[in-house]
Scaffold this motif. Structure first.
Motif, PDB file in Angstrom:
ATOM      1  N   THR A 215       0.810  -1.223   0.000  1.00  0.00           N
ATOM      2  CA  THR A 215       0.000   0.000   0.000  1.00  0.00           C
ATOM      3  C   THR A 215       0.845   1.275   0.000  1.00  0.00           C
ATOM      4  O   THR A 215       0.293   2.372  -0.106  1.00  0.00           O
ATOM      5  CB  THR A 215      -0.951   0.022   1.212  1.00  0.00           C
ATOM      6  OG1 THR A 215      -0.186  -0.152   2.414  1.00  0.00           O
ATOM      7  CG2 THR A 215      -1.975  -1.095   1.109  1.00  0.00           C
ATOM      8  N   LEU A 216       2.170   1.136   0.117  1.00  0.00           N
ATOM      9  CA  LEU A 216       3.037   2.310  -0.002  1.00  0.00           C
ATOM     10  C   LEU A 216       3.491   2.374  -1.457  1.00  0.00           C
ATOM     11  O   LEU A 216       4.410   1.691  -1.881  1.00  0.00           O
ATOM     12  CB  LEU A 216       4.237   2.202   0.937  1.00  0.00           C
ATOM     13  CG  LEU A 216       5.157   3.428   0.959  1.00  0.00           C
ATOM     14  CD1 LEU A 216       4.402   4.658   1.451  1.00  0.00           C
ATOM     15  CD2 LEU A 216       6.368   3.172   1.865  1.00  0.00           C
ATOM     16  N   ILE A 217       2.820   3.211  -2.251  1.00  0.00           N
ATOM     17  CA  ILE A 217       3.046   3.297  -3.685  1.00  0.00           C
ATOM     18  C   ILE A 217       3.502   4.707  -4.038  1.00  0.00           C
ATOM     19  O   ILE A 217       2.818   5.682  -3.733  1.00  0.00           O
ATOM     20  CB  ILE A 217       1.772   2.958  -4.482  1.00  0.00           C
ATOM     21  CG1 ILE A 217       1.205   1.596  -4.052  1.00  0.00           C
ATOM     22  CG2 ILE A 217       2.046   2.981  -5.983  1.00  0.00           C
ATOM     23  CD1 ILE A 217       2.092   0.424  -4.360  1.00  0.00           C
ATOM     24  N   GLN A 218       4.672   4.810  -4.660  1.00  0.00           N
ATOM     25  CA  GLN A 218       5.215   6.087  -5.108  1.00  0.00           C
ATOM     26  C   GLN A 218       5.191   7.118  -3.984  1.00  0.00           C
ATOM     27  O   GLN A 218       4.898   8.297  -4.192  1.00  0.00           O
ATOM     28  CB  GLN A 218       4.455   6.579  -6.333  1.00  0.00           C
ATOM     29  CG  GLN A 218       4.559   5.608  -7.495  1.00  0.00           C
ATOM     30  CD  GLN A 218       4.136   6.193  -8.811  1.00  0.00           C
ATOM     31  OE1 GLN A 218       4.132   7.399  -8.983  1.00  0.00           O
ATOM     32  NE2 GLN A 218       3.799   5.347  -9.746  1.00  0.00           N
ATOM     33  N   GLY A 219       5.494   6.666  -2.778  1.00  0.00           N
ATOM     34  CA  GLY A 219       5.596   7.575  -1.645  1.00  0.00           C
ATOM     35  C   GLY A 219       4.292   7.834  -0.921  1.00  0.00           C
ATOM     36  O   GLY A 219       4.273   8.567   0.076  1.00  0.00           O
ATOM     37  N   TYR A 220       3.187   7.236  -1.386  1.00  0.00           N
ATOM     38  CA  TYR A 220       1.893   7.473  -0.759  1.00  0.00           C
ATOM     39  C   TYR A 220       1.374   6.203  -0.106  1.00  0.00           C
ATOM     40  O   TYR A 220       1.473   5.111  -0.662  1.00  0.00           O
ATOM     41  CB  TYR A 220       0.873   7.962  -1.795  1.00  0.00           C
ATOM     42  CG  TYR A 220       1.211   9.302  -2.376  1.00  0.00           C
ATOM     43  CD1 TYR A 220       1.085  10.454  -1.617  1.00  0.00           C
ATOM     44  CD2 TYR A 220       1.684   9.411  -3.677  1.00  0.00           C
ATOM     45  CE1 TYR A 220       1.414  11.681  -2.144  1.00  0.00           C
ATOM     46  CE2 TYR A 220       2.010  10.645  -4.210  1.00  0.00           C
ATOM     47  CZ  TYR A 220       1.866  11.777  -3.441  1.00  0.00           C
ATOM     48  OH  TYR A 220       2.204  12.998  -3.972  1.00  0.00           O
ATOM     49  N   GLN A 221       0.806   6.356   1.091  1.00  0.00           N
ATOM     50  CA  GLN A 221       0.171   5.248   1.776  1.00  0.00           C
ATOM     51  C   GLN A 221      -1.268   5.177   1.289  1.00  0.00           C
ATOM     52  O   GLN A 221      -2.058   6.079   1.527  1.00  0.00           O
ATOM     53  CB  GLN A 221       0.210   5.465   3.291  1.00  0.00           C
ATOM     54  CG  GLN A 221      -0.240   4.256   4.098  1.00  0.00           C
ATOM     55  CD  GLN A 221       0.777   3.120   4.035  1.00  0.00           C
ATOM     56  OE1 GLN A 221       1.969   3.363   4.119  1.00  0.00           O
ATOM     57  NE2 GLN A 221       0.304   1.891   3.895  1.00  0.00           N
ATOM     58  N   LEU A 222      -1.602   4.107   0.583  1.00  0.00           N
ATOM     59  CA  LEU A 222      -2.891   4.030  -0.093  1.00  0.00           C
ATOM     60  C   LEU A 222      -3.788   2.974   0.516  1.00  0.00           C
ATOM     61  O   LEU A 222      -3.346   1.994   1.086  1.00  0.00           O
ATOM     62  CB  LEU A 222      -2.693   3.681  -1.569  1.00  0.00           C
ATOM     63  CG  LEU A 222      -1.840   4.622  -2.404  1.00  0.00           C
ATOM     64  CD1 LEU A 222      -1.724   4.082  -3.815  1.00  0.00           C
ATOM     65  CD2 LEU A 222      -2.444   6.012  -2.418  1.00  0.00           C
ATOM     66  N   ALA A 223      -5.061   3.199   0.346  1.00  0.00           N
ATOM     67  CA  ALA A 223      -6.073   2.189   0.605  1.00  0.00           C
ATOM     68  C   ALA A 223      -7.119   2.387  -0.476  1.00  0.00           C
ATOM     69  O   ALA A 223      -7.244   3.454  -1.047  1.00  0.00           O
ATOM     70  CB  ALA A 223      -6.689   2.365   1.989  1.00  0.00           C
ATOM     71  N   GLY A 224      -7.866   1.347  -0.805  1.00  0.00           N
ATOM     72  CA  GLY A 224      -8.881   1.542  -1.823  1.00  0.00           C
ATOM     73  C   GLY A 224      -9.406   0.248  -2.391  1.00  0.00           C
ATOM     74  O   GLY A 224      -9.134  -0.843  -1.880  1.00  0.00           O
ATOM     75  N   VAL A 225     -10.189   0.386  -3.438  1.00  0.00           N
ATOM     76  CA  VAL A 225     -10.854  -0.735  -4.072  1.00  0.00           C
ATOM     77  C   VAL A 225     -10.030  -1.239  -5.251  1.00  0.00           C
ATOM     78  O   VAL A 225      -9.488  -0.450  -6.019  1.00  0.00           O
ATOM     79  CB  VAL A 225     -12.267  -0.316  -4.553  1.00  0.00           C
ATOM     80  CG1 VAL A 225     -12.913  -1.425  -5.360  1.00  0.00           C
ATOM     81  CG2 VAL A 225     -13.134   0.026  -3.361  1.00  0.00           C
ATOM     82  N   VAL A 226      -9.936  -2.555  -5.381  1.00  0.00           N
ATOM     83  CA  VAL A 226      -9.308  -3.169  -6.556  1.00  0.00           C
ATOM     84  C   VAL A 226     -10.258  -4.221  -7.104  1.00  0.00           C
ATOM     85  O   VAL A 226     -11.128  -4.740  -6.382  1.00  0.00           O
ATOM     86  CB  VAL A 226      -7.951  -3.816  -6.219  1.00  0.00           C
ATOM     87  CG1 VAL A 226      -6.965  -2.778  -5.743  1.00  0.00           C
ATOM     88  CG2 VAL A 226      -8.101  -4.912  -5.185  1.00  0.00           C
ATOM     89  N   PHE A 227     -10.108  -4.522  -8.381  1.00  0.00           N
ATOM     90  CA  PHE A 227     -10.986  -5.471  -9.047  1.00  0.00           C
ATOM     91  C   PHE A 227     -10.167  -6.661  -9.541  1.00  0.00           C
ATOM     92  O   PHE A 227      -9.078  -6.491 -10.065  1.00  0.00           O
ATOM     93  CB  PHE A 227     -11.700  -4.813 -10.225  1.00  0.00           C
ATOM     94  CG  PHE A 227     -12.500  -3.610  -9.845  1.00  0.00           C
ATOM     95  CD1 PHE A 227     -13.726  -3.753  -9.221  1.00  0.00           C
ATOM     96  CD2 PHE A 227     -12.033  -2.331 -10.099  1.00  0.00           C
ATOM     97  CE1 PHE A 227     -14.466  -2.653  -8.854  1.00  0.00           C
ATOM     98  CE2 PHE A 227     -12.761  -1.222  -9.744  1.00  0.00           C
ATOM     99  CZ  PHE A 227     -13.998  -1.378  -9.113  1.00  0.00           C
ATOM    100  N   ILE A 228     -10.730  -7.861  -9.383  1.00  0.00           N
ATOM    101  CA  ILE A 228     -10.085  -9.060  -9.883  1.00  0.00           C
ATOM    102  C   ILE A 228     -11.013  -9.721 -10.905  1.00  0.00           C
ATOM    103  O   ILE A 228     -12.005 -10.358 -10.545  1.00  0.00           O
ATOM    104  CB  ILE A 228      -9.792 -10.059  -8.746  1.00  0.00           C
ATOM    105  CG1 ILE A 228      -8.902  -9.411  -7.682  1.00  0.00           C
ATOM    106  CG2 ILE A 228      -9.112 -11.301  -9.306  1.00  0.00           C
ATOM    107  CD1 ILE A 228      -8.559 -10.341  -6.543  1.00  0.00           C
ATOM    108  N   PRO A 229     -10.740  -9.545 -12.194  1.00  0.00           N
ATOM    109  CA  PRO A 229     -11.538 -10.226 -13.220  1.00  0.00           C
ATOM    110  C   PRO A 229     -11.069 -11.676 -13.362  1.00  0.00           C
ATOM    111  O   PRO A 229      -9.883 -11.957 -13.420  1.00  0.00           O
ATOM    112  CB  PRO A 229     -11.246  -9.408 -14.489  1.00  0.00           C
ATOM    113  CG  PRO A 229      -9.894  -8.821 -14.251  1.00  0.00           C
ATOM    114  CD  PRO A 229      -9.741  -8.638 -12.762  1.00  0.00           C
TER     115      PRO A 229
END
Length: 232
Positions: A215-229
């Motif tokens: 969740t640490l992406i390009q310096g940002y701590q992220l949370a969120g929705v992802v999709f799995i097709p």
């Protein structure tokens, strides 16, 4: 998206106590060069980072990169930018709304090389179709599965597809996961599926065992929705 997204940004956003300015990169649009820097500030209410774009005529444009609200103890705004050969796009996410929305700003240099605002859209529910790719693998910034998409596909094929095949014939399905800031995945909903309760229970249980996402992406701590097709 509909991934962690954003909304209205007040144009007169005040920044106090500027602490640092770090050059991110130089970009060239239609032959004109622009410097993009991170400008950070910290006051009693919030920690803020803004993208600052400076052209050869010393004109300045600023957009939100991140706002952390100290009173709420959480990130309230997140911004990204992308470019193509002639345009610079800014996306500003407002994470205080439910559901979240985003604003989209597009700039292009004029005949004298000055960056001009040519398009703006407010309160969008998803990424605009004309947003150019920038981030890793040309994907919008979001949590990443360890090892990337190839490993996610392997894990899903081994752990999720057998559960779904017990009740579904050949079919394309989409699983929606919520990734928290610690990287833990939770099943949110099943796209256009009506499954027995025992199947849903098995999916919830298996996803709870999923490796933690980065969740640490390009310096940002992220949370969120992802999709799995998935194709069964």
């Amino acid at each position: 998206m509909k991934k962690y997204l954003s909304t209205i940004l007040v144009s007169a956003f005040f920044i106090a106590n500027v602490n640092a300015q770090d050059l991110r990169e130089e970009v060239t649009l239609n032959g004109a060069t622009f410097k993009i820097s991170d400008v950070t500030s910290n006051d009693e209410k919030s920690e803020q980072t803004r993208y600052q774009v400076v052209g050869k005529q010393n004109e300045k444009i600023e957009h939100i990169a991140r706002v952390f609200d100290k009173k709420l103890a959480k990130e309230t705004y997140l911004g990204i930018y992308r470019k193509n050969d002639s345009e610079l796009h800014f996306i500003e996410f407002n994470q205080t709304k439910t559901p979240a929305t985003l604003n989209h700003y597009v700039y292009a240099p004029n005949n004298k090389g000055k960056l001009m605002l040519v398009k703006k859209e407010f309160d969008l529910a998803d990424f605009p179709k004309d947003l150019p790719p920038k981030f890793k693998n040309n994907q919008p910034i979001h949590p990443e599965f360890p090892g990337g998409t190839a490993e996610l596909n392997k894990w899903s094929e081994k752990n999720l597809v057998p559960i779904l095949r017990k009740t579904l014939a050949s079919k394309d399905v989409v699983l929606t996961l919520e990734i928290d800031s610690d990287g833990k995945a939770t099943l949110q909903n099943l796209s256009l599926l009506a499954l027995p309760k025992e199947t849903e229970k098995a999916l919830h249980s298996k996803i709870a065992e999923m490796p933690k996402w980065t969740t640490l992406i390009q310096g940002y701590q992220l949370a969120g929705v992802v999709f799995i097709p998935l194709s069964l």
